[in-house]
Design a protein around this motif. Structure first.
Motif, PDB file in Angstrom:
ATOM      1  N   HIS A   1       4.414 -14.201  -1.553  1.00  0.00           N
ATOM      2  CA  HIS A   1       3.166 -14.492  -0.837  1.00  0.00           C
ATOM      3  C   HIS A   1       2.325 -13.228  -0.639  1.00  0.00           C
ATOM      4  N   HIS A   2       2.975 -12.096  -0.450  1.00  0.00           N
ATOM      5  CA  HIS A   2       2.272 -10.839  -0.166  1.00  0.00           C
ATOM      6  C   HIS A   2       2.168  -9.911  -1.382  1.00  0.00           C
ATOM      7  N   ARG A   3       2.749 -10.301  -2.463  1.00  0.00           N
ATOM      8  CA  ARG A   3       2.885  -9.439  -3.636  1.00  0.00           C
ATOM      9  C   ARG A   3       1.555  -8.946  -4.222  1.00  0.00           C
ATOM     10  N   ASN A   4       0.493  -9.730  -4.101  1.00  0.00           N
ATOM     11  CA  ASN A   4      -0.775  -9.378  -4.726  1.00  0.00           C
ATOM     12  C   ASN A   4      -1.696  -8.555  -3.840  1.00  0.00           C
ATOM     13  N   ASP A   5      -1.248  -8.208  -2.645  1.00  0.00           N
ATOM     14  CA  ASP A   5      -2.035  -7.337  -1.780  1.00  0.00           C
ATOM     15  C   ASP A   5      -2.240  -5.995  -2.484  1.00  0.00           C
ATOM     16  N   GLU A   6      -3.441  -5.432  -2.360  1.00  0.00           N
ATOM     17  CA  GLU A   6      -3.774  -4.185  -3.061  1.00  0.00           C
ATOM     18  C   GLU A   6      -2.787  -3.062  -2.741  1.00  0.00           C
TER      19      GLU A   6
ATOM     20  N   ALA B   1      -1.875   2.337   5.148  1.00  0.00           N
ATOM     21  CA  ALA B   1      -2.749   1.909   4.048  1.00  0.00           C
ATOM     22  C   ALA B   1      -4.220   2.242   4.268  1.00  0.00           C
ATOM     23  N   ASP B   2      -4.732   2.077   5.448  1.00  0.00           N
ATOM     24  CA  ASP B   2      -6.154   2.308   5.700  1.00  0.00           C
ATOM     25  C   ASP B   2      -6.430   3.673   6.308  1.00  0.00           C
ATOM     26  N   ASN B   3      -5.470   4.589   6.216  1.00  0.00           N
ATOM     27  CA  ASN B   3      -5.611   5.918   6.795  1.00  0.00           C
ATOM     28  C   ASN B   3      -5.659   6.982   5.708  1.00  0.00           C
ATOM     29  N   ASP B   4      -6.301   8.089   6.055  1.00  0.00           N
ATOM     30  CA  ASP B   4      -6.344   9.224   5.145  1.00  0.00           C
ATOM     31  C   ASP B   4      -5.118  10.088   5.416  1.00  0.00           C
TER      32      ASP B   4
END
Length: 190
Positions: A175-180, A20-23
């Protein structure tokens, strides 16, 4: 890095969430249609996901996760986490078998040993995973939690599991569903 897969695969989704936080470049294939030839060219196991990083090719989601974790300097998984992944993968593999058989026109609800074994594996592992959720073993958003999320959401998306008795898995998912990034990888948006 280039990740080859499909937006509807739970195995691909777990790697997309890990990255997720990688290019990286994501190549979305229709592996049962026009993307089949590209899959053949890139992975002799004919599986997704597949990762290409320079000259290094990695062919399986679990191995890809290990590769990425090492590149990111993350701690290796514990034996308990490895066992969690084994349970998640067992349920996921059996669910994929049932889905593919059904899409091939086979009645998977028949009382046949092969299908009975798949359903038994799914529900036994789901009950064990639900107990682990209840025990607080998936409170940290790490690779095992990502894999559990991907499994639960995918079997719900494909309507492959009756969650009666394992409702904590749905609560975990919700619980995690709304994570971007979870939303960005939702197979329903494909």
């Amino acid at each position: 890095m280039k990740l080859i897969g499909s937006t509807t695969s739970p195995y691909v989704r777990r790697i997309r969430l890990l990255l997720a936080d990688n290019d990286y470049e994501f190549v979305n294939l229709d592996i049962y249609g026009e993307g089949r030839d590209e899959l053949r060219r890139n992975n002799p196991a004919l599986k997704i996901p597949m990762l290409i990083d320079g000259d290094q090719e990695v062919y399986d989601s679990r191995v890809i996760a290990r590769y990425i974790s090492e590149k990111q300097g993350l701690a290796p998984l514990t034996w308990d986490q490895e066992n969690q992944l084994t349970l998640i993968d067992a349920a996921n593999d059996s669910a994929v078998i049932l889905l593919l058989a059904s899409r091939s026109g086979i009645d998977t609800s028949e009382n046949l040993m092969f299908f009975n074994l798949q359903r038994e594996r799914i529900m036994t592992t789901m009950r064990t995973l639900a107990a682990m959720v209840d025990d607080g073993q998936f409170t940290q958003w790490n690779y095992p939690a990502i894999c559990l999320y991907s499994l639960v959401d995918w079997v719900d998306f494909r309507d492959l599991v009756d969650f009666t008795g394992v409702e904590s898995l749905i609560s975990f998912r919700n619980h995690h569903r709304n994570d971007e990034w979870v939303g960005a990888t939702d197979p329903r948006k494909s």
